[in-house]
Design a protein around this motif. Structure first.
Motif, PDB file in Angstrom:
ATOM      1  N   ALA A  15      -6.512  -4.107  -9.263  1.00 43.52           N
ATOM      2  CA  ALA A  15      -6.998  -5.408  -8.804  1.00 43.52           C
ATOM      3  C   ALA A  15      -6.283  -6.538  -9.532  1.00 43.52           C
ATOM      4  CB  ALA A  15      -8.508  -5.519  -9.037  1.00 43.52           C
ATOM      5  N   ILE A  16      -6.031  -7.635  -8.820  1.00 43.70           N
ATOM      6  CA  ILE A  16      -5.499  -8.834  -9.458  1.00 43.70           C
ATOM      7  C   ILE A  16      -6.444  -9.995  -9.164  1.00 43.70           C
ATOM      8  CG2 ILE A  16      -3.097  -8.096  -9.482  1.00 43.70           C
ATOM      9  CD1 ILE A  16      -2.600  -9.761  -7.002  1.00 43.70           C
ATOM     10  N   ASN A  22      -0.690  -9.061 -14.395  1.00 47.26           N
ATOM     11  CA  ASN A  22      -0.301  -8.119 -13.352  1.00 47.26           C
ATOM     12  C   ASN A  22      -0.538  -6.680 -13.797  1.00 47.26           C
ATOM     13  OD1 ASN A  22       0.688  -9.841 -11.266  1.00 47.26           O
ATOM     14  ND2 ASN A  22       2.514 -10.228 -12.485  1.00 47.26           N
ATOM     15  N   PRO A  23      -0.626  -5.757 -12.849  1.00 45.90           N
ATOM     16  CA  PRO A  23      -0.701  -4.334 -13.195  1.00 45.90           C
ATOM     17  C   PRO A  23       0.578  -3.858 -13.899  1.00 45.90           C
ATOM     18  CG  PRO A  23      -1.514  -4.706 -10.977  1.00 45.90           C
ATOM     19  CD  PRO A  23      -0.876  -5.992 -11.423  1.00 45.90           C
ATOM     20  N   THR A  24       0.560  -2.596 -14.270  1.00 46.38           N
ATOM     21  CA  THR A  24       1.506  -2.061 -15.242  1.00 46.38           C
ATOM     22  C   THR A  24       2.964  -2.047 -14.800  1.00 46.38           C
ATOM     23  OG1 THR A  24      -0.253  -0.624 -16.051  1.00 46.38           O
ATOM     24  CG2 THR A  24       1.987  -0.070 -16.716  1.00 46.38           C
ATOM     25  N   SER A  25       3.823  -2.624 -15.638  1.00 41.89           N
ATOM     26  CA  SER A  25       5.275  -2.446 -15.551  1.00 41.89           C
ATOM     27  C   SER A  25       5.894  -2.947 -16.836  1.00 41.89           C
ATOM     28  CB  SER A  25       5.875  -3.170 -14.338  1.00 41.89           C
ATOM     29  OG  SER A  25       5.665  -4.562 -14.415  1.00 41.89           O
ATOM     30  N   VAL A  36      13.294   0.402 -16.244  1.00 47.11           N
ATOM     31  CA  VAL A  36      11.988  -0.076 -15.802  1.00 47.11           C
ATOM     32  C   VAL A  36      11.025   1.100 -15.880  1.00 47.11           C
ATOM     33  CG1 VAL A  36      10.664  -1.066 -13.897  1.00 47.11           C
ATOM     34  CG2 VAL A  36      13.032  -1.791 -14.282  1.00 47.11           C
ATOM     35  N   VAL A  37       9.911   0.886 -16.567  1.00 45.08           N
ATOM     36  CA  VAL A  37       8.890   1.927 -16.691  1.00 45.08           C
ATOM     37  C   VAL A  37       7.657   1.466 -15.924  1.00 45.08           C
ATOM     38  CG1 VAL A  37       7.460   3.272 -18.267  1.00 45.08           C
ATOM     39  CG2 VAL A  37       9.790   2.632 -18.937  1.00 45.08           C
ATOM     40  N   ASP A  38       7.409   2.120 -14.821  1.00 47.17           N
ATOM     41  CA  ASP A  38       6.321   1.835 -13.876  1.00 47.17           C
ATOM     42  C   ASP A  38       6.560   0.539 -13.106  1.00 47.17           C
ATOM     43  OD1 ASP A  38       4.881   4.195 -14.101  1.00 47.17           O
ATOM     44  OD2 ASP A  38       3.746   3.477 -15.815  1.00 47.17           O
ATOM     45  N   CYS A  39       6.001   0.507 -11.909  1.00 45.10           N
ATOM     46  CA  CYS A  39       6.311  -0.569 -10.962  1.00 45.10           C
ATOM     47  C   CYS A  39       5.054  -1.051 -10.264  1.00 45.10           C
ATOM     48  CB  CYS A  39       7.326  -0.083  -9.921  1.00 45.10           C
ATOM     49  SG  CYS A  39       8.976   0.215 -10.578  1.00 45.10           S
ATOM     50  N   GLY A  40       4.113  -1.576 -11.054  1.00 46.38           N
ATOM     51  CA  GLY A  40       2.941  -2.194 -10.463  1.00 46.38           C
ATOM     52  C   GLY A  40       3.295  -3.506  -9.793  1.00 46.38           C
ATOM     53  N   LEU A  41       2.327  -4.084  -9.089  1.00 48.44           N
ATOM     54  CA  LEU A  41       2.539  -5.373  -8.423  1.00 48.44           C
ATOM     55  C   LEU A  41       3.061  -6.409  -9.415  1.00 48.44           C
ATOM     56  CD1 LEU A  41      -0.565  -5.859  -6.103  1.00 48.44           C
ATOM     57  CD2 LEU A  41       1.815  -5.638  -5.398  1.00 48.44           C
ATOM     58  N   ARG A 208     -19.329  -4.662 -12.895  1.00 49.93           N
ATOM     59  CA  ARG A 208     -20.016  -5.769 -12.207  1.00 49.93           C
ATOM     60  C   ARG A 208     -19.084  -6.452 -11.215  1.00 49.93           C
ATOM     61  NH1 ARG A 208     -22.130  -6.939 -17.341  1.00 49.93           N
ATOM     62  NH2 ARG A 208     -20.567  -8.591 -17.646  1.00 49.93           N
ATOM     63  N   ARG A 209     -17.829  -6.612 -11.588  1.00 49.12           N
ATOM     64  CA  ARG A 209     -16.893  -7.347 -10.734  1.00 49.12           C
ATOM     65  C   ARG A 209     -16.285  -6.482  -9.640  1.00 49.12           C
ATOM     66  NH1 ARG A 209     -12.570 -10.038 -14.400  1.00 49.12           N
ATOM     67  NH2 ARG A 209     -12.834  -8.119 -15.579  1.00 49.12           N
TER      68      ARG A 209
END
Length: 284
Positions: A15-16, A22-25, A36-41, A208-209
């Motif tokens: 989620a953003i 941002n998610p993982t990168s 590049v290690v991982d390619c999240g959004l 909760r969110r």
């Protein structure tokens, strides 16, 4: 080319939210290679803002196939291609990475074929090599060595920590994992251990969110590492610096850097970096 680690996305989970990370990168520059290690959004934008030309895309490592680690793999490579990428990009990923890439290329076939015919671009598929890996040696070439360790991230079986070494420097990425003591041996003596971390008092806030309370709580507690346990791994491994990444929670203003440092104080007394998007650490 300075040896460095840049955190591009530091949030745990897909989620953003407004103003959040941002998610993982991550971008590791080591031994004359950009990895590049991982390619999240957000990975493509993060690389550009870190000063890297996408035409220089070289090596990509994917630790596992959860969306917050792989959702922007195809778009990153495609964007690099439209930016002028001409060299081969090698992607190392767990079993299933080839299928994911092939599915992306199929979904974008109209755009790719149009740009090849209309703009004279090279065949995108010919520029990308996909290599599926398991536990053990991943890459050993030109002074760069990469090893992997299967970690504990249920229900994902093929989830791997990575140990990357070149020019006498070593960086270890935990990937997503529950507290996993064998990771200490794997990370032994590393210059940097990048480890995921979760604050126990932050779990209720996330539920909760996000919703899906009982099931989400069960997943978080079974599949991720409490911050104090990340400190235990770092201490047992005798690493030079512990970098907390894939933070859970990462975008709740009620939890500050002081909360993370307090959580680590009983188990880790060395250099500690709390991950933030865009933060760069020089290795030399």
């Amino acid at each position: 080319m300075t040896n460095s680690l840049t955190l591009l996305g530091t949030k745990g989970g897909p989620a953003i939210r407004p103003g959040g990370p941002n998610p993982t990168s991550m971008l590791l520059t080591l031994g004359g290679r950009r990895m590049v290690v991982d390619c999240g959004l957000g990975v493509a934008r993060g690389l550009v803002e870190a000063g890297m030309s996408l035409k220089d895309l070289d090596l990509i490592f994917i630790t596992h196939l959860h969306s917050d680690h792989v959702l922007e793999l195809g778009p990153l490579i495609h964007t690099a291609w439209t930016t002028g990428l001409a060299n081969k990009v090698t992607v190392f990923g767990p079993p299933g990475i080839k299928r994911l890439w092939e599915g992306f290329v199929a979904s974008m076939s109209y755009d790719i074929e149009t740009r090849v015919a209309d703009e004279g671009r090279p065949d995108l598929s010919a520029l990308v090599e996909l290599i599926e890996y398991g536990p053990g040696l991943v890459l050993d070439a030109d002074g760069l060595r990469v090893d992997s360790l299967r970690v504990d991230h249920p229900p994902v079986t093929d989830c791997f920590a990575l140990r990357i070494k070149a020019e006498g420097r070593c960086v270890v990425f935990s990937s997503d994992t529950a507290y996993f003591p064998p990771l200490a041996d794997f990370a032994s003596g590393a210059d940097i251990l990048v480890h995921e971390a979760m604050l126990p008092e932050g779990v209720d806030s996330i539920i909760r969110r996000t919703g899906n309370g009982a099931r989400l709580r069960e997943h978080l507690l079974a599949s991720h590492t409490l911050a104090a346990d990340a400190g235990r791994i770092a201490t047992q491994a005798d690493v030079r610096c512990l970098v907390l990444n894939h933070l859970i929670p990462a975008d709740d203003p009620d939890f500050t850097e002081d909360h993370w440092r307090s959580a680590l104080a009983p188990t880790w007394s060395g250099e500690l970096v709390i991950g933030k998007d865009g933060l760069s650490i020089v290795l030399d």
